[in-house]
Each structure stands twice: as C-alpha cells, then as structure tokens.
Design a protein around this motif. Structure first.
Motif, PDB file in Angstrom:
ATOM      1  N   TYR A 171       0.844  -1.201   0.000  1.00 12.56           N
ATOM      2  CA  TYR A 171       0.000   0.000   0.000  1.00 12.56           C
ATOM      3  C   TYR A 171       0.882   1.255   0.000  1.00 12.56           C
ATOM      4  O   TYR A 171       0.615   2.218  -0.706  1.00 12.56           O
ATOM      5  N   TYR A 172       1.945   1.194   0.808  1.00  8.72           N
ATOM      6  CA  TYR A 172       2.873   2.326   0.849  1.00  8.72           C
ATOM      7  C   TYR A 172       3.612   2.478  -0.484  1.00  8.72           C
ATOM      8  O   TYR A 172       3.895   3.593  -0.911  1.00  8.72           O
ATOM      9  N   GLN A 173       3.929   1.371  -1.141  1.00 12.09           N
ATOM     10  CA  GLN A 173       4.581   1.443  -2.446  1.00 12.09           C
ATOM     11  C   GLN A 173       3.662   2.110  -3.469  1.00 12.09           C
ATOM     12  O   GLN A 173       4.103   2.931  -4.279  1.00 12.09           O
ATOM     13  N   ILE A 174       2.387   1.786  -3.434  1.00  9.31           N
ATOM     14  CA  ILE A 174       1.410   2.405  -4.345  1.00  9.31           C
ATOM     15  C   ILE A 174       1.294   3.895  -4.046  1.00  9.31           C
ATOM     16  O   ILE A 174       1.248   4.726  -4.961  1.00  9.31           O
ATOM     17  N   LEU A 175       1.272   4.237  -2.785  1.00  8.23           N
ATOM     18  CA  LEU A 175       1.238   5.646  -2.380  1.00  8.23           C
ATOM     19  C   LEU A 175       2.490   6.371  -2.875  1.00  8.23           C
ATOM     20  O   LEU A 175       2.413   7.482  -3.412  1.00  8.23           O
ATOM     21  N   ASP A 176       3.622   5.740  -2.742  1.00  7.46           N
ATOM     22  CA  ASP A 176       4.893   6.291  -3.208  1.00  7.46           C
ATOM     23  C   ASP A 176       4.834   6.556  -4.720  1.00  7.46           C
ATOM     24  O   ASP A 176       5.218   7.630  -5.196  1.00  7.46           O
ATOM     25  N   ILE A 177       4.344   5.586  -5.479  1.00  5.04           N
ATOM     26  CA  ILE A 177       4.232   5.719  -6.934  1.00  5.04           C
ATOM     27  C   ILE A 177       3.342   6.900  -7.300  1.00  5.04           C
ATOM     28  O   ILE A 177       3.670   7.702  -8.177  1.00  5.04           O
ATOM     29  N   GLY A 178       2.206   7.020  -6.626  1.00  6.50           N
ATOM     30  CA  GLY A 178       1.265   8.101  -6.929  1.00  6.50           C
ATOM     31  C   GLY A 178       1.834   9.476  -6.626  1.00  6.50           C
ATOM     32  O   GLY A 178       1.726  10.404  -7.443  1.00  6.50           O
ATOM     33  N   ILE A 179       2.446   9.625  -5.469  1.00  4.83           N
ATOM     34  CA  ILE A 179       2.992  10.927  -5.077  1.00  4.83           C
ATOM     35  C   ILE A 179       4.140  11.335  -6.001  1.00  4.83           C
ATOM     36  O   ILE A 179       4.205  12.478  -6.450  1.00  4.83           O
ATOM     37  N   LEU A 180       5.035  10.400  -6.309  1.00  3.90           N
ATOM     38  CA  LEU A 180       6.160  10.722  -7.193  1.00  3.90           C
ATOM     39  C   LEU A 180       5.676  11.130  -8.588  1.00  3.90           C
ATOM     40  O   LEU A 180       6.202  12.075  -9.184  1.00  3.90           O
ATOM     41  N   TYR A 181       4.698  10.424  -9.088  1.00  6.35           N
ATOM     42  CA  TYR A 181       4.164  10.744 -10.419  1.00  6.35           C
ATOM     43  C   TYR A 181       3.555  12.142 -10.436  1.00  6.35           C
ATOM     44  O   TYR A 181       3.836  12.945 -11.323  1.00  6.35           O
ATOM     45  N   GLU A 182       2.743  12.438  -9.450  1.00  6.80           N
ATOM     46  CA  GLU A 182       2.096  13.757  -9.402  1.00  6.80           C
ATOM     47  C   GLU A 182       3.094  14.869  -9.166  1.00  6.80           C
ATOM     48  O   GLU A 182       2.984  15.944  -9.742  1.00  6.80           O
ATOM     49  N   LYS A 183       4.066  14.623  -8.305  1.00  2.14           N
ATOM     50  CA  LYS A 183       5.080  15.634  -8.007  1.00  2.14           C
ATOM     51  C   LYS A 183       5.811  16.050  -9.276  1.00  2.14           C
ATOM     52  O   LYS A 183       6.103  17.221  -9.478  1.00  2.14           O
ATOM     53  N   GLY A 184       6.074  15.117 -10.149  1.00  2.66           N
ATOM     54  CA  GLY A 184       6.773  15.406 -11.392  1.00  2.66           C
ATOM     55  C   GLY A 184       5.887  15.914 -12.509  1.00  2.66           C
ATOM     56  O   GLY A 184       6.365  16.263 -13.581  1.00  2.66           O
ATOM     57  N   GLY A 185       4.581  15.978 -12.267  1.00  8.12           N
ATOM     58  CA  GLY A 185       3.642  16.332 -13.328  1.00  8.12           C
ATOM     59  C   GLY A 185       3.194  17.777 -13.369  1.00  8.12           C
ATOM     60  O   GLY A 185       2.328  18.139 -14.151  1.00  8.12           O
TER      61      GLY A 185
END
Length: 181
Positions: free
Chosen positions: A6-20
């Motif tokens: 769950y934390y890995q999925i959260l990590d993926i989402g935040i990193l993607y949005e941060k770079g967008g």
C-alpha cells in the motif's frame, strides 16, 4: 496483502504527481483529477489501518484503482494493476516500527488535508505541488524492497522526517513541530 505494498502504491502516486506540474495555473479538470487522487491516497491510509487490524482490503484497493485508472488513464498505476495477483499472493513482509509508522501516517494525513484545502479553497497550484514535494519521501520509509519500482531508493524514518522538515518553510515547521520530536 502486506501493507508495505500500500505504501509502495502511495509512493508511486505521489512521485508521479510531483513530477507532473505544468505551469502555475490550473488546467481544466486538473484540480478534479488531483482531488480524486488525494482521496484515493487517503483511502490507502485507511486500508493500511484496516489491514493491520485483520481486515483484507486488497479487493477494495484494486477496485478503486481500476475505477481511477479507467477514468483518468494514470500510467503510473498500470504496473500495479498488472502485478495484482503477484501482490495479493506474495508472502513478503516488511518489519515496521509501529510508533514511527503512526507518526508518519498522521503527518501524511494532515498534509493531504492541507493539500485539499489548497486545492479547493485557495486554488493554489504552487502550494499543492510544494506539499507533494514535502510528502514525497514519507512513503519510502514505510516499505522495504519496492517490487513495483525497482529504481526506488529506501529511506529511513529519521531521514524521511528530516528531509520533510528541511523542505518546509518556518511557518509549517512550527505548525508541524509535533511530528519531528
């Protein structure tokens, strides 16, 4: 399913949005999409709590994720959906420090609420993306080897909190001081 995923999925989402982030003004539909993703991230924290109390939430997680991906075509979450069976059946467990985890989860939840306020009330795109930058290392401290993103670096609890604090302005440091004790 292990809560580390769950934390890995959260990590993926935040990193993607941060770079967008593109520009300082909101595009049509951008606030709505990000608002729904923030709600998804908040539900991930709820699923983590439920999983730790013996309730299996992986079906709810993947149902919400499929709906979100169908609506907004998030490429970052596609690899999660592709590995659904592997994640559910894997016996991987990451030993977490419960006290540190509770502190970081509480901080993330508070920052998500601040993001929502900046998204809907103040409509401040710069501030929303600054909060994403503040958040981006926190989920990394909550899981071990990342099978969803092999290039992800692991971060200790202390380093994640230190980085988070360093990025904050003085007003926020004072407001969130209770998390950095």
């Amino acid at each position: 399913m292990d809560v580390g995923y769950y934390y890995q999925i959260l990590d993926i989402g935040i990193l993607y949005e941060k770079g967008g982030k593109r520009g300082n003004k909101w595009k049509i539909g951008e606030r709505k999409r990000l608002g729904e993703e923030i709600l998804f991230w908040m539900s991930l924290l709820e699923f983590i709590f439920a999983e730790e109390n013996g309730f299996e939430c992986s079906n709810k997680l993947f149902k919400e994720l499929e709906i979100l991906c169908k609506k907004y075509k998030f490429p970052n979450y596609q690899r999660v959906l592709e590995k659904k069976e592997e994640l559910i059946s894997n016996n991987y467990t990451f030993k977490r420090n419960k006290k540190e985890e509770a502190n970081i989860c509480s901080l993330m939840r508070t920052l998500f609420l601040e993001m929502q306020k900046n998204l809907y009330i103040y409509k401040n795109k710069v501030e929303v993306y600054h909060i994403l930058t503040i958040l981006h290392n926190l989920p990394k401290a909550m899981h071990g080897k990342n099978i969803l993103n092999e290039n992800s670096n692991l971060v200790s609890y202390n380093d994640a909190l230190l980085y988070t604090k360093e990025i904050m302005d003085e007003k926020r440091k004072n407001e969130y001081a209770r998390y950095f004790i």
